[in-house]
Design a protein around this motif. Structure first.
Motif, mmCIF file in Angstrom:
data_model
loop_
_atom_site.group_PDB
_atom_site.id
_atom_site.type_symbol
_atom_site.label_atom_id
_atom_site.label_comp_id
_atom_site.label_asym_id
_atom_site.label_seq_id
_atom_site.Cartn_x
_atom_site.Cartn_y
_atom_site.Cartn_z
ATOM 1 N N PHE A 73 30.013 33.993 -17.877
ATOM 2 C CA PHE A 73 29.643 35.136 -17.143
ATOM 3 C C PHE A 73 29.514 34.830 -15.797
ATOM 4 O O PHE A 73 28.833 33.935 -15.538
ATOM 5 N N THR A 74 29.643 35.875 -15.043
ATOM 6 C CA THR A 74 29.268 35.942 -13.702
ATOM 7 C C THR A 74 28.928 37.386 -13.262
ATOM 8 O O THR A 74 29.705 38.283 -13.797
ATOM 9 N N ALA A 75 27.947 37.709 -12.581
ATOM 10 C CA ALA A 75 27.619 39.390 -12.110
ATOM 11 C C ALA A 75 28.346 39.415 -10.868
ATOM 12 O O ALA A 75 28.855 40.542 -10.944
ATOM 13 N N GLY A 76 28.898 38.504 -9.976
ATOM 14 C CA GLY A 76 29.654 38.842 -8.958
ATOM 15 C C GLY A 76 28.567 39.365 -8.006
ATOM 16 O O GLY A 76 28.639 38.854 -6.595
ATOM 17 N N CYS A 77 27.896 40.341 -8.189
ATOM 18 C CA CYS A 77 26.834 40.960 -7.278
ATOM 19 C C CYS A 77 25.773 41.321 -8.242
ATOM 20 O O CYS A 77 25.949 41.957 -9.337
ATOM 21 N N SER A 78 24.268 41.054 -7.814
ATOM 22 C CA SER A 78 23.350 41.161 -8.922
ATOM 23 C C SER A 78 23.021 42.704 -9.068
ATOM 24 O O SER A 78 22.188 43.177 -10.018
ATOM 25 N N LYS A 79 23.343 43.347 -8.108
ATOM 26 C CA LYS A 79 23.020 44.884 -8.148
ATOM 27 C C LYS A 79 23.993 45.944 -8.230
ATOM 28 O O LYS A 79 25.078 45.507 -7.493
ATOM 29 N N PRO A 80 23.954 47.103 -8.468
ATOM 30 C CA PRO A 80 24.971 48.112 -8.710
ATOM 31 C C PRO A 80 25.546 48.322 -7.157
ATOM 32 O O PRO A 80 26.640 48.780 -7.082
ATOM 33 N N ARG A 81 24.573 48.423 -6.270
ATOM 34 C CA ARG A 81 25.048 48.863 -4.826
ATOM 35 C C ARG A 81 26.076 47.423 -4.512
ATOM 36 O O ARG A 81 26.932 47.891 -3.266
ATOM 37 N N THR A 121 27.517 52.720 -11.526
ATOM 38 C CA THR A 121 26.479 53.087 -10.454
ATOM 39 C C THR A 121 25.153 52.889 -11.058
ATOM 40 O O THR A 121 24.445 52.135 -10.465
ATOM 41 N N GLY A 122 24.469 53.533 -11.787
ATOM 42 C CA GLY A 122 23.107 53.461 -12.269
ATOM 43 C C GLY A 122 22.166 54.129 -11.402
ATOM 44 O O GLY A 122 22.597 55.045 -10.358
ATOM 45 N N VAL A 123 20.904 54.172 -11.580
ATOM 46 C CA VAL A 123 19.916 55.212 -11.111
ATOM 47 C C VAL A 123 19.667 54.346 -9.677
ATOM 48 O O VAL A 123 19.242 55.360 -8.884
ATOM 49 N N ASP A 124 19.916 53.215 -9.390
ATOM 50 C CA ASP A 124 19.760 52.747 -8.005
ATOM 51 C C ASP A 124 20.946 53.463 -7.085
ATOM 52 O O ASP A 124 20.611 53.458 -5.972
ATOM 53 N N VAL A 125 21.813 53.996 -7.497
ATOM 54 C CA VAL A 125 22.729 54.333 -6.609
ATOM 55 C C VAL A 125 22.864 56.165 -6.601
ATOM 56 O O VAL A 125 23.141 56.704 -5.771
ATOM 57 N N GLU A 126 22.846 56.802 -7.700
ATOM 58 C CA GLU A 126 22.694 58.125 -8.118
ATOM 59 C C GLU A 126 22.000 58.458 -9.084
ATOM 60 O O GLU A 126 21.918 57.965 -10.323
ATOM 61 N N THR A 127 21.236 59.627 -8.844
ATOM 62 C CA THR A 127 20.149 60.035 -9.833
ATOM 63 C C THR A 127 19.916 61.591 -9.323
ATOM 64 O O THR A 127 20.471 62.103 -8.270
#
Length: 228
Positions: A166-174, A199-205
């Protein structure tokens, strides 16, 4: 209405809303609610007491039908706790609902479903900001979940006995900070790669719309690197 410049104040908004037939305000988390100005509007004569009663009546009629004012002993759901809600029977039903709600858009060469017996000895890589981040797996208006009941793609695959890296590559959806070298290392050593993006709620809601449908930040780059 205030945000769209239809009215100039919360008082005007309350008056216009009540006159138009609106009897319920969605105002969770607001310090200054629009309908808190109704008493002022009533005192000024902008709305009548009869109109206010007409708006309130169906609300309380519905609440009474729902049993909100019944003694707790009359409510069959008041005795339910997590031992019932999270019972094996109910969890299996939730699992069945989740499985049946998946939408498979494309399945080239019958890649899915992944079966442990078909991948014996092979290595799986699960990558992307949604691969093992429980916080981003729930959308707007979702309840607060119990952490022990959340199964990320990484956790679920490991429970099935897969050899998972596993690796996230980037920790947050942004995905503003992207670790390409780590992604290439993990993907390069794998036989099967699952890329988990979104996306998730950090990006669109609600009230946070986007002007395009592009993947946020470096997510597209992450996907292209995984494919290459």
């Amino acid at each position: 209405m205030l945000g769209h410049h239809y009215t100039r104040s919360f008082l005007e908004t309350a008056v216009a809303s009540v006159n138009a037939g609106c009897n319920l305000e969605l105002s969770y988390g607001m310090r200054n609610n629009v309908f808190m100005h109704i008493p002022q509007a009533l005192a000024m004569g902008n709305i009548t007491l009869q109109m206010l009663r007409d708006r309130v009546r169906p609300l309380f009629y519905t609440r009474m039908r729902l049993g909100e004012f019944d003694p707790p002993a009359m409510n069959p759901y008041s005795s339910l706790d997590l031992s019932v809600v999270q019972s094996p029977e109910h969890r299996n039903l939730s699992l069945e609902a989740a499985v049946k709600s998946f939408v498979l858009l494309k399945n080239v060469r019958g890649t899915l479903p992944l079966r442990a017996q078909d991948l014996s000895g092979q290595r799986l890589a699960v990558v992307g900001p949604f691969a093992d981040n429980p916080r981003v797996l729930f959308g707007d208006y979702a309840p607060v979940p119990e952490p022990q009941y959340i199964y990320t793609p990484r956790r679920g695959l490991k429970m099935l006995g897969f050899n998972v890296s596993f690796t996230a590559g980037c920790s947050k959806p942004r995905c503003q900070q992207y670790s390409r070298a780590e992604l290439v290392r993990v993907v390069g050593a794998a036989d099967v790669v699952l890329v988990c993006l979104g996306t998730g709620v950090d990006v669109e809601t609600e009230a946070r719309d986007r002007s395009d449908l592009s993947l946020p930040g470096h997510q597209l780059e992450l996907l292209q690197d995984a494919v290459q």
